[in-house]
Design a protein around this motif. Structure first.
Motif, PDB file in Angstrom:
ATOM      1  N   ALA A 141       0.833  -1.204   0.000  1.00 56.91           N
ATOM      2  CA  ALA A 141       0.000   0.000   0.000  1.00 56.91           C
ATOM      3  C   ALA A 141       0.868   1.255   0.000  1.00 56.91           C
ATOM      4  O   ALA A 141       0.589   2.209  -0.724  1.00 56.91           O
ATOM      5  CB  ALA A 141      -0.920   0.001   1.223  1.00 56.91           C
ATOM      6  N   GLY A 144       1.581   4.403  -3.045  1.00 60.14           N
ATOM      7  CA  GLY A 144       1.361   5.825  -2.766  1.00 60.14           C
ATOM      8  C   GLY A 144       0.105   6.120  -1.968  1.00 60.14           C
ATOM      9  O   GLY A 144      -0.303   7.266  -1.854  1.00 60.14           O
ATOM     10  N   LEU A 145      -0.535   5.061  -1.418  1.00 56.25           N
ATOM     11  CA  LEU A 145      -1.714   5.306  -0.581  1.00 56.25           C
ATOM     12  C   LEU A 145      -1.240   5.928   0.730  1.00 56.25           C
ATOM     13  O   LEU A 145      -0.321   5.424   1.357  1.00 56.25           O
ATOM     14  CB  LEU A 145      -2.443   3.992  -0.290  1.00 56.25           C
ATOM     15  CG  LEU A 145      -3.055   3.257  -1.478  1.00 56.25           C
ATOM     16  CD1 LEU A 145      -3.451   1.850  -1.084  1.00 56.25           C
ATOM     17  CD2 LEU A 145      -4.259   4.002  -2.007  1.00 56.25           C
ATOM     18  N   GLY A 146      -1.862   7.005   1.165  1.00 57.18           N
ATOM     19  CA  GLY A 146      -1.486   7.634   2.432  1.00 57.18           C
ATOM     20  C   GLY A 146      -1.975   6.806   3.611  1.00 57.18           C
ATOM     21  O   GLY A 146      -2.600   5.764   3.441  1.00 57.18           O
ATOM     22  N   LYS A 205      -5.876   6.088   3.770  1.00 56.49           N
ATOM     23  CA  LYS A 205      -6.315   5.229   2.659  1.00 56.49           C
ATOM     24  C   LYS A 205      -5.745   3.827   2.813  1.00 56.49           C
ATOM     25  O   LYS A 205      -6.418   2.830   2.536  1.00 56.49           O
ATOM     26  CB  LYS A 205      -5.876   5.843   1.325  1.00 56.49           C
ATOM     27  CG  LYS A 205      -6.723   7.038   0.948  1.00 56.49           C
ATOM     28  CD  LYS A 205      -6.195   7.702  -0.292  1.00 56.49           C
ATOM     29  CE  LYS A 205      -6.863   9.061  -0.451  1.00 56.49           C
ATOM     30  NZ  LYS A 205      -6.080   9.935  -1.321  1.00 56.49           N
ATOM     31  N   LYS A 206      -4.489   3.762   3.248  1.00 55.50           N
ATOM     32  CA  LYS A 206      -3.882   2.448   3.457  1.00 55.50           C
ATOM     33  C   LYS A 206      -4.686   1.671   4.486  1.00 55.50           C
ATOM     34  O   LYS A 206      -5.030   0.499   4.292  1.00 55.50           O
ATOM     35  CB  LYS A 206      -2.442   2.635   3.918  1.00 55.50           C
ATOM     36  CG  LYS A 206      -1.761   1.363   4.381  1.00 55.50           C
ATOM     37  CD  LYS A 206      -0.284   1.573   4.631  1.00 55.50           C
ATOM     38  CE  LYS A 206      -0.051   2.476   5.826  1.00 55.50           C
ATOM     39  NZ  LYS A 206       1.371   2.554   6.185  1.00 55.50           N
ATOM     40  N   GLU A 247      -0.284  14.245   5.568  1.00 53.58           N
ATOM     41  CA  GLU A 247      -0.106  13.349   4.449  1.00 53.58           C
ATOM     42  C   GLU A 247      -0.957  13.691   3.227  1.00 53.58           C
ATOM     43  O   GLU A 247      -0.537  13.562   2.095  1.00 53.58           O
ATOM     44  CB  GLU A 247      -0.489  11.961   4.916  1.00 53.58           C
ATOM     45  CG  GLU A 247       0.192  10.906   4.163  1.00 53.58           C
ATOM     46  CD  GLU A 247       0.102   9.634   4.971  1.00 53.58           C
ATOM     47  OE1 GLU A 247       0.796   8.722   4.603  1.00 53.58           O
ATOM     48  OE2 GLU A 247      -0.658   9.588   5.952  1.00 53.58           O
ATOM     49  N   GLN A 248      -2.202  14.139   3.525  1.00 56.13           N
ATOM     50  CA  GLN A 248      -3.137  14.359   2.437  1.00 56.13           C
ATOM     51  C   GLN A 248      -2.877  15.683   1.711  1.00 56.13           C
ATOM     52  O   GLN A 248      -3.484  15.956   0.704  1.00 56.13           O
ATOM     53  CB  GLN A 248      -4.566  14.395   2.999  1.00 56.13           C
ATOM     54  CG  GLN A 248      -4.886  13.219   3.906  1.00 56.13           C
ATOM     55  CD  GLN A 248      -5.194  11.971   3.142  1.00 56.13           C
ATOM     56  OE1 GLN A 248      -5.505  12.054   1.960  1.00 56.13           O
ATOM     57  NE2 GLN A 248      -5.086  10.818   3.743  1.00 56.13           N
ATOM     58  N   ARG A 267       6.683   8.037  -4.395  1.00 52.60           N
ATOM     59  CA  ARG A 267       5.999   6.741  -4.476  1.00 52.60           C
ATOM     60  C   ARG A 267       5.011   6.697  -5.631  1.00 52.60           C
ATOM     61  O   ARG A 267       4.737   5.626  -6.172  1.00 52.60           O
ATOM     62  CB  ARG A 267       5.291   6.447  -3.153  1.00 52.60           C
ATOM     63  CG  ARG A 267       6.273   5.982  -2.095  1.00 52.60           C
ATOM     64  CD  ARG A 267       5.583   5.733  -0.810  1.00 52.60           C
ATOM     65  NE  ARG A 267       6.534   5.210   0.171  1.00 52.60           N
ATOM     66  CZ  ARG A 267       6.326   5.200   1.473  1.00 52.60           C
ATOM     67  NH1 ARG A 267       5.189   5.669   1.947  1.00 52.60           N
ATOM     68  NH2 ARG A 267       7.209   4.718   2.307  1.00 52.60           N
ATOM     69  N   ARG A 268       4.484   7.852  -5.987  1.00 52.20           N
ATOM     70  CA  ARG A 268       3.550   7.870  -7.109  1.00 52.20           C
ATOM     71  C   ARG A 268       4.248   7.589  -8.433  1.00 52.20           C
ATOM     72  O   ARG A 268       3.647   7.107  -9.375  1.00 52.20           O
ATOM     73  CB  ARG A 268       2.858   9.238  -7.164  1.00 52.20           C
ATOM     74  CG  ARG A 268       1.365   9.130  -7.024  1.00 52.20           C
ATOM     75  CD  ARG A 268       0.738  10.467  -6.788  1.00 52.20           C
ATOM     76  NE  ARG A 268       0.921  10.886  -5.410  1.00 52.20           N
ATOM     77  CZ  ARG A 268       0.783  12.133  -4.991  1.00 52.20           C
ATOM     78  NH1 ARG A 268       0.469  13.081  -5.832  1.00 52.20           N
ATOM     79  NH2 ARG A 268       0.946  12.426  -3.719  1.00 52.20           N
ATOM     80  N   PHE A 291      -3.573  -7.567  -2.704  1.00 52.84           N
ATOM     81  CA  PHE A 291      -4.548  -7.409  -1.626  1.00 52.84           C
ATOM     82  C   PHE A 291      -5.591  -8.519  -1.753  1.00 52.84           C
ATOM     83  O   PHE A 291      -6.389  -8.522  -2.684  1.00 52.84           O
ATOM     84  CB  PHE A 291      -5.209  -6.036  -1.705  1.00 52.84           C
ATOM     85  CG  PHE A 291      -4.202  -4.907  -1.686  1.00 52.84           C
ATOM     86  CD1 PHE A 291      -3.160  -4.904  -0.762  1.00 52.84           C
ATOM     87  CD2 PHE A 291      -4.284  -3.866  -2.591  1.00 52.84           C
ATOM     88  CE1 PHE A 291      -2.220  -3.876  -0.740  1.00 52.84           C
ATOM     89  CE2 PHE A 291      -3.355  -2.836  -2.577  1.00 52.84           C
ATOM     90  CZ  PHE A 291      -2.318  -2.839  -1.648  1.00 52.84           C
ATOM     91  N   SER A 333      -5.225   2.138  -6.506  1.00 50.77           N
ATOM     92  CA  SER A 333      -4.383   3.325  -6.369  1.00 50.77           C
ATOM     93  C   SER A 333      -4.680   4.398  -7.421  1.00 50.77           C
ATOM     94  O   SER A 333      -4.751   5.577  -7.087  1.00 50.77           O
ATOM     95  CB  SER A 333      -2.926   2.902  -6.402  1.00 50.77           C
ATOM     96  OG  SER A 333      -2.143   3.867  -5.798  1.00 50.77           O
ATOM     97  N   VAL A 380      -5.513   7.546  -5.422  1.00 45.81           N
ATOM     98  CA  VAL A 380      -4.354   8.439  -5.339  1.00 45.81           C
ATOM     99  C   VAL A 380      -4.307   9.383  -6.534  1.00 45.81           C
ATOM    100  O   VAL A 380      -4.156  10.582  -6.390  1.00 45.81           O
ATOM    101  CB  VAL A 380      -3.048   7.622  -5.246  1.00 45.81           C
ATOM    102  CG1 VAL A 380      -1.854   8.548  -5.175  1.00 45.81           C
ATOM    103  CG2 VAL A 380      -3.088   6.731  -4.002  1.00 45.81           C
TER     104      VAL A 380
END
Lengths: 361, 269
Positions: free
Chosen positions: A260, A264-266, A269-270, B7-8, B103-104, B116, B128, B132
């Protein structure tokens, strides 16, 4: 690929064979079968006699009960009190609407192919409590106010359990995340909260909430006893819930967090999309266990003078107009609790089956 | 993971300030004098590496040499304590916005797939991009199907990872990383957990990807793959880069004694 035409061998079992295999396979199994059979035969007969054949269902008061069997008449005569407490008769339709909505929200959850049953469930968790908040106490929209001191019986049990369950789950999730947080302050606060609440018996919490809390609160800031009990139950329960959920969080492999992160999930969101859905699914049995014990623990509100279903029955049992009906009363209470707890349990098994995606990493 | 509060927040400011420098920096990844410790244990020692856009690099070395730790530093799954890592003109620091930006742009494929399990293959791929990159669901699904076709398993899109074989899962993992349209792909021993007959299907996908001009860093023991696609092979031992050479030179004429010994062991069987 060629389809194999071989079938697994059939196992033919006649009743005699089945009995020989399962009941009389060894001398001690045979002995056990005989003893248990004897006990069943000797106890079921009298029990049925008491509960059904010699029981009294018709009549108006205690004199109509013969005394040979159960006096179910007592239950049917006082049922109104057991369900609504002191809620005024002419306003009980408001409670009835809530019962109906509760059924509308949750009965579809037991029917596999019910269209849009997810939305019924969501309604049960959002709309239902909101409607209840306005409908049951009244005071708005031209509804007559009914003091919470008049609420009681099964209705009160359900309110306590429902709000307790609904509120403790999200608080528990936040506490569990807090306890695993890398931020020392948040982690510290979560640990203190959980350890303090979990180490205190619910009776103490309820007693504190009803007797001690008003002493500490500033003048004029005083809310109802029921509200205080609800807050106490919810906080106490959320500490337990947090630990159950933490167990689930710890079972999620590190690779899931890393994947996750790498996508790039924060943090939220993770947790919300990857970790919690898996963790909560893993601990459904634990969560349901906690819900069921909460449901039964609500009976403790008796100690602060709230009359839940057990409280109403207990107070009626001591009524001189009805004598020797204690067993019937407690059987009725047990049955009420059993119905709801069994329902919760069945629903959770349903949910587990539905969520199983056949992967156990 | 750090502070969920910040983070956001938007990262655009970081990017725009970084883009001004583009002309000066030839490498899409620059690692300068990087060190890392686990407690007192010095895992990575003074690593220096510049990777150009489109370059394909294979990192090999004995187990415990720090090669996985190294590539995990590049998307900050591991934190370095000294030196600099600059990815696509963004330096990796404690600043969570920089980490998110990097990371993106960097996709990663793990040894154990890390799909998952509660989501279908398609949902794994779309998660994602939707959350994201904020791509509309329809678009994300269409794009995911394209990538699934590229890794040759579009027919498995609606299954759960648990229903697929190891090789199929790893190909889904590659597709999932590609769905974010990354500029760089990191592979951390992508075939080590696979049965022998499944290694080829994963390598084929990676070779195809290498042919498309993707910047790739692969930690792997697949020397055949290194020979076929790598621009450079890096040999690590004891947390250091021991040798760095184009594959032909690396395999036919290794300079260092440690490299020669490693190659003898790995190519012997």
């Amino acid at each position: 690929m060629t389809e194999s035409t071989m079938k697994p061998p059939k196992k033919a079992l006649t009743p005699v064979k089945w009995m020989r295999e399962h009941l009389f396979s060894t001398w001690y199994n045979s002995l056990l079968t005989v003893v248990v059979g004897y006990l069943v035969v000797t106890s079921v007969g009298p029990l049925l006699n008491w509960a059904l054949f010699d029981a009294n269902f018709q009549g108006a008061d205690a004199s109509d009960c013969s005394g040979a069997g159960a006096c179910w008449l007592f239950i049917s005569q006082r049922l109104n009190f057991f369900i609504y407490g002191f809620y005024p008769d002419e306003l009980q339709w408001r409670v009835d609407i809530m019962f109906l909505l509760l059924a509308v929200a949750f009965v579809p959850q037991f029917i596999e192919r019910f269209p849009g049953r997810k939305w019924f469930g969501i309604f049960g968790m959002t709309g239902l409590p909101v409607i209840g908040y306005f409908l049951i106490p009244g005071g708005n929209f031209g509804l007559e106010t009914v003091e919470s001191t008049k609420w009681g019986g099964l209705m009160l049990t359900l309110i306590l359990a429902y709000i307790g369950i609904l509120a403790s789950l999200p608080i528990g999730v936040l506490l569990a995340l807090g306890r695993r947080s890398e931020m020392p302050i948040i982690r510290g606060l979560s640990v203190v909260f959980i350890e303090v609440w979990r180490a205190v018996p619910l009776i103490t919490v309820l007693f504190m909430a009803s007797v001690m809390l008003p002493l500490f609160l500033p003048e004029g800031m005083n809310f109802e006893k029921l509200m205080r009990a609800l807050i106490g139950i919810t906080l106490w329960q959320s500490a337990y819930m947090a630990e159950v959920i933490r167990g689930g969080l710890q079972a999620i492999p590190r690779g899931q967090y890393e994947a996750a992160d790498a996508l790039g999930l924060g943090y939220w969101k993770k947790m919300g999309l990857v970790v919690l859905p898996q963790a909560l699914k893993l601990v459904i049995p634990g969560i349901v266990n906690t819900f069921i014990s909460l449901f039964k623990d609500t009976t403790l509100v008796l100690i602060i003078g709230l009359f839940d279903v057990l409280g109403t029955v207990q107070s009626t049992v001591t009524d001189p107009a009805w004598q020797n009906v204690a067993v019937e009363g407690y059987v009725f209470v047990a049955f009420c609790f059993w119905i709801f707890c069994f329902g919760i349990s069945r629903y959770s098994q349903n949910l587990e089956r539905k969520l199983d995606t056949g992967h156990k990493t | 993971m750090g502070n969920p509060m910040t983070e956001q927040t938007q990262t655009s400011e970081v990017k725009s300030s970084a883009q001004g420098e583009t002309g000066k920096n030839p490498g899409i990844i620059r690692v300068e004098g990087m060190h890392k410790w686990y407690g007192d244990f010095h895992v990575l020692k003074d690593l220096n590496l510049t990777v150009k856009q489109g370059e394909r690099i294979v990192i090999c070395g004995p187990s415990g040499s720090g090669k996985s730790t190294f590539i995990r530093c590049i998307n900050r799954l591991e934190e370095h304590q000294q030196g600099k890592i600059i990815v696509d003109n963004v330096e990796l620091t404690d600043d969570i916005r920089h980490i998110d930006t990097v990371r993106r742009e960097v996709g990663m494929v793990f040894q154990h797939f890390n799909l998952f399990p509660h989501l279908t293959v398609l949902e794994n791929c779309c998660l994602s991009p939707i959350w994201v990159r904020k791509v509309p669901r329809k678009e994300a699904e269409a794009s995911a199907m394209e990538y699934l076709e590229r890794v040759k398993i579009p027919d498995q899109a609606h299954k759960f990872p648990g229903q697929l074989s190891g090789g199929q899962q790893q190909r889904v993992a590659i597709a999932r990383a590609l769905c974010m349209k990354p500029k760089i792909m990191l592979f951390d021993e992508p075939t080590s957990a696979l049965d022998p007959e499944m290694i080829k299907e994963v390598l084929d996908v990676m070779i195809e990807l290498a042919g498309s001009g993707m910047t790739m860093l692969c930690v792997t023991h697949e020397m055949g793959f290194a020979k076929t696609v790598a621009d450079r092979v890096i040999f690590m031992d004891g947390g250091e880069i021991v040798e760095e050479a184009p594959p032909h030179d690396f395999f036919s004429n290794p300079q260092e004694a440690r490299t020669q010994q490693f190659l003898k062991q790995i190519l012997a069987h």
